[in-house]
Design a protein around this motif. Structure first.
Motif, short mmCIF file in Angstrom:
data_model
loop_
_atom_site.label_atom_id
_atom_site.label_comp_id
_atom_site.label_asym_id
_atom_site.label_seq_id
_atom_site.Cartn_x
_atom_site.Cartn_y
_atom_site.Cartn_z
N PHE A 1 0.83 -1.20 0.00
CA PHE A 1 0.00 0.00 0.00
C PHE A 1 0.87 1.26 0.00
CE2 PHE A 1 -2.62 -3.40 1.49
CZ PHE A 1 -3.86 -3.14 0.94
N PHE A 2 0.45 2.26 -0.77
CA PHE A 2 1.29 3.43 -1.04
C PHE A 2 0.63 4.76 -0.68
CE2 PHE A 2 2.77 0.13 -3.95
CZ PHE A 2 4.14 0.17 -3.77
N ARG A 3 -0.44 4.74 0.06
CA ARG A 3 -1.10 6.01 0.38
C ARG A 3 -0.13 7.00 1.03
NH1 ARG A 3 -5.04 5.86 5.24
NH2 ARG A 3 -2.98 5.95 6.24
N ASP A 4 0.57 6.54 2.06
CA ASP A 4 1.49 7.42 2.77
C ASP A 4 2.69 7.80 1.91
OD1 ASP A 4 -0.29 7.17 4.81
OD2 ASP A 4 1.01 6.00 6.13
N THR A 5 3.09 6.90 1.02
CA THR A 5 4.18 7.20 0.10
C THR A 5 3.79 8.33 -0.84
OG1 THR A 5 4.87 4.88 0.15
CG2 THR A 5 5.74 6.23 -1.64
N LEU A 6 2.58 8.27 -1.38
CA LEU A 6 2.10 9.33 -2.25
C LEU A 6 2.02 10.65 -1.49
CD1 LEU A 6 -0.79 7.58 -4.24
CD2 LEU A 6 1.52 8.12 -5.04
N ALA A 7 1.58 10.58 -0.22
CA ALA A 7 1.45 11.79 0.59
C ALA A 7 2.80 12.49 0.75
CB ALA A 7 0.86 11.45 1.95
N LYS A 8 3.86 11.72 0.86
CA LYS A 8 5.19 12.32 0.99
C LYS A 8 5.59 13.07 -0.27
CE LYS A 8 6.97 9.01 4.37
NZ LYS A 8 7.98 7.98 4.68
N LEU A 9 4.99 12.69 -1.39
CA LEU A 9 5.27 13.36 -2.66
C LEU A 9 4.27 14.46 -2.95
CD1 LEU A 9 6.02 10.18 -4.81
CD2 LEU A 9 7.69 11.73 -3.77
N LEU A 61 -3.57 2.71 -3.39
CA LEU A 61 -3.25 4.13 -3.46
C LEU A 61 -4.07 4.98 -2.51
CD1 LEU A 61 -3.00 4.46 -7.35
CD2 LEU A 61 -1.18 3.94 -5.71
N VAL A 62 -5.16 4.44 -1.99
CA VAL A 62 -6.02 5.24 -1.11
C VAL A 62 -6.04 4.72 0.32
CG1 VAL A 62 -7.49 5.96 -3.02
CG2 VAL A 62 -8.09 3.92 -1.71
N ARG A 63 -5.45 3.57 0.55
CA ARG A 63 -5.40 3.00 1.89
C ARG A 63 -3.96 2.68 2.25
NH1 ARG A 63 -10.20 1.03 3.93
NH2 ARG A 63 -8.96 -0.32 5.30
N GLN A 64 -3.75 2.42 3.55
CA GLN A 64 -2.42 2.03 4.01
C GLN A 64 -2.42 0.60 4.53
OE1 GLN A 64 -0.01 3.89 3.22
NE2 GLN A 64 1.68 2.81 4.19
N GLU A 65 -3.58 -0.03 4.49
CA GLU A 65 -3.68 -1.42 4.88
C GLU A 65 -4.89 -2.05 4.18
OE1 GLU A 65 -6.21 -0.77 9.02
OE2 GLU A 65 -4.12 -1.41 9.10
N MET A 66 -4.93 -3.36 4.18
CA MET A 66 -5.99 -4.08 3.48
C MET A 66 -7.33 -3.90 4.18
SD MET A 66 -5.84 -8.13 2.42
CE MET A 66 -4.21 -7.92 1.68
N SER A 67 -8.37 -3.63 3.38
CA SER A 67 -9.72 -3.53 3.95
C SER A 67 -10.24 -4.93 4.25
CB SER A 67 -10.65 -2.82 2.97
OG SER A 67 -10.88 -3.63 1.83
N GLN A 68 -11.25 -5.01 5.10
CA GLN A 68 -11.82 -6.31 5.42
C GLN A 68 -12.45 -6.98 4.20
OE1 GLN A 68 -11.39 -8.11 8.09
NE2 GLN A 68 -12.56 -9.75 7.10
N GLY A 76 -18.82 -4.49 -10.82
CA GLY A 76 -18.73 -3.24 -10.08
C GLY A 76 -18.21 -2.13 -10.96
N VAL A 77 -18.04 -0.97 -10.40
CA VAL A 77 -17.63 0.22 -11.16
C VAL A 77 -16.59 1.00 -10.36
CG1 VAL A 77 -18.40 2.36 -12.25
CG2 VAL A 77 -19.90 0.36 -12.25
N LEU A 78 -15.63 1.55 -11.07
CA LEU A 78 -14.57 2.31 -10.43
C LEU A 78 -14.36 3.63 -11.16
CD1 LEU A 78 -12.16 2.36 -8.40
CD2 LEU A 78 -10.79 1.33 -10.20
N THR A 79 -14.32 4.73 -10.41
CA THR A 79 -13.98 6.03 -10.98
C THR A 79 -13.03 6.75 -10.01
OG1 THR A 79 -15.85 7.13 -9.91
CG2 THR A 79 -16.22 6.27 -12.12
N GLY A 80 -12.35 7.77 -10.50
CA GLY A 80 -11.46 8.51 -9.61
C GLY A 80 -10.49 9.39 -10.37
N LYS A 81 -9.57 10.00 -9.62
CA LYS A 81 -8.52 10.81 -10.25
C LYS A 81 -7.37 11.00 -9.27
CE LYS A 81 -10.20 15.47 -9.06
NZ LYS A 81 -10.54 16.80 -9.61
N ALA A 102 -7.86 3.44 -16.93
CA ALA A 102 -7.92 3.96 -15.57
C ALA A 102 -6.56 3.96 -14.91
CB ALA A 102 -8.91 3.13 -14.74
N LEU A 103 -5.55 4.42 -15.63
CA LEU A 103 -4.21 4.43 -15.08
C LEU A 103 -3.96 5.72 -14.31
CD1 LEU A 103 -2.39 2.84 -18.11
CD2 LEU A 103 -3.24 1.77 -16.04
#
Length: 436
Positions: free
Chosen positions: A38-46, A65-72, A273-278, A421-422
């Protein structure tokens, strides 16, 4: 004859009458595992942040990219996938080797490293080198093929095979002009696949069609256009869908309207399912001292601009859009699989299944491979077993940037980033719309 024995190669070899390995063979039958970083905190540093909107809780692409650990929900479905794959591997090996499933699991847990021990446990039949296995009268495969009888099919009718491989995009099939990981590879264009399906529909010699899919999904629009063409084709001729390694999200969407669906036991499928974001660059701009000046017209003119995250109203808009795509996806599956929408939602919600589990919940009709699918197509098309097949192909369009066209790279990256969706993109191509 095996020299490097891992789970995949041994799984294939175990179906043979005799399994032989040299004394020095590398044997690595040590089980299966799944890992996620997981890279959320890594991205935050950038100074970077990724905003994701998903329908529903099991649609965990880009969670890294949005979490720092695995969701249930992610842990739940990965545990289920891992158990299903490993159980299938154990059971198939046990059946082929005339062993109990418990004995195969025990061998894996023992950590077998020598050919001699593998033979003692019944995993292989003989320890020998290649020259010791070949008899004096042995011939090569090419030499043997020359002696095989050539048969001419009695029937002129045939089965057409259309293959959809890679990420699903709008337009023509193409290959990335760069070897960059994730971005590279073959992409299945809706226009190309539709042309192939129409060619099969119009061919008088074709009695049935096999749609062969190996795709993790892509554009919701492109998937729906291909689904529509499958539905039109089905009105004329039976269509059998067959899944290879993965047929998930849009890869499952396009198959939903087939008369029958075949999957391998370990195929990854579902992901309804469906995924959107930026990707949001606001923090990065601040770190770099950049000051974006934004002008727009219309309330949502800056919807996909990377300089800021989604506002409350923008998020509501994207959630509404995603819900509309999801409800359409559910309706397609419910219609094709003769299920209620409530049932599809229950087994959907972005969750992935192995082919073996997908059979249990009603997403596929049987387990098998392309040969199985061709056999079913013959049955549905009224053909005798062993009827001829033909691969319907359309030329792929290569996107090759030229020195005389400075916008080619921009257009290429825009297509790759929007449709697949890259995440890495110049400011003009950062947002991506719904992907199924």
């Amino acid at each position: 004859m095996l020299s490097h024995v891992d789970s995949a190669s041994y799984y294939v070899a175990s179906a043979a009458e005799t399994v032989v390995v040299p004394e020095s063979a590398d044997i690595w039958l040590h089980g299966m595992a799944v890992s996620t970083v997981f890279f959320r905190d890594t991205l935050a540093k950038l100074g970077l942040r990724f905003e994701k909107l998903a329908i529903a809780e099991y649609k965990n692409a880009f969670d890294e990219l949005v979490r720092q650990e695995m969701s249930q929900p992610q842990r739940e479905q990965l545990e289920a996938l891992l158990e299903s794959m490993f159980s299938s591997w154990v059971e198939d090996v046990a059946q082929s080797r005339h062993l109990s499933a418990e004995a195969v699991r025990a061998a894996v847990d023992e950590g077998v490293t020598s050919a001699t021990r593998a033979r003692e446990l019944g995993l292989i039949d003989r320890v020998a080198y290649e020259d010791e296995v070949l008899e004096e009268k042995a011939v090569t495969l090419d030499e043997a093929a020359q002696s095989l009888p050539v048969t001419t099919p009695m029937s002129r009718k045939r089965v057409a095979v259309v293959s959809l491989l890679g990420g699903i995009i709008v337009g023509q099939s193409r290959r990335s002009p760069t070897p960059v990981p994730v971005v590279g590879g073959v992409m299945a264009g809706s226009e190309t696949i539709i042309r192939c399906l129409r060619a099969a529909a119009e061919d008088d010699s074709t009695a049935a069609v096999v749609l062969h899919v190996d795709s993790g999904g892509g554009s919701a629009l492109a998937s729906d256009l291909i689904w529509r063409e499958v539905a039109r084709l089905r009105a004329k001729k039976p269509v059998v869908g067959v899944m290879e390694g993965v047929a998930a999200s849009g890869g499952y969407y396009v198959l939903a309207g087939c008369n029958r669906i075949v999957a391998a036991p370990q195929t990854i499928t579902g992901s309804i399912g469906v995924l959107t974001g930026k990707l949001v660059l606001e923090g990065a701009y601040e770190k770099l001292g950049a000051n974006p000046q934004l002008l727009s017209r219309g309330k949502f003119g800056l919807l996909f601009n990377p300089a800021h995250g989604f506002s409350t109203e923008e998020r509501a808009l994207m959630e509404r859009y995603g819900r509309e795509v999801y409800e359409r996806f559910v309706a397609r599956v419910a219609e094709g699989r003769s299920l209620t929408r409530e049932r599809v939602d229950e087994i959907g919600r972005g969750r992935v299944w192995t082919g073996r589990d997908a059979l249990t919940v009603g997403l596929v009709d049987e387990l098998g491979d392309v040969e199985t699918a061709v056999d079913r197509a013959c049955e549905l098309g009224g053909l005798a077993a062993g009827a001829p097949t033909w691969n319907v192909r359309a030329p792929a369009q290569m996107l090759l940037p030229t020195r005389n066209d400075p916008t080619t790279w921009q257009r290429t990256l825009g297509v790759l980033l929007e449709e697949r969706a890259l995440l890495l993109a110049p400011p003009w191509a950062l947002g991506f719309s719904a992907t199924a």
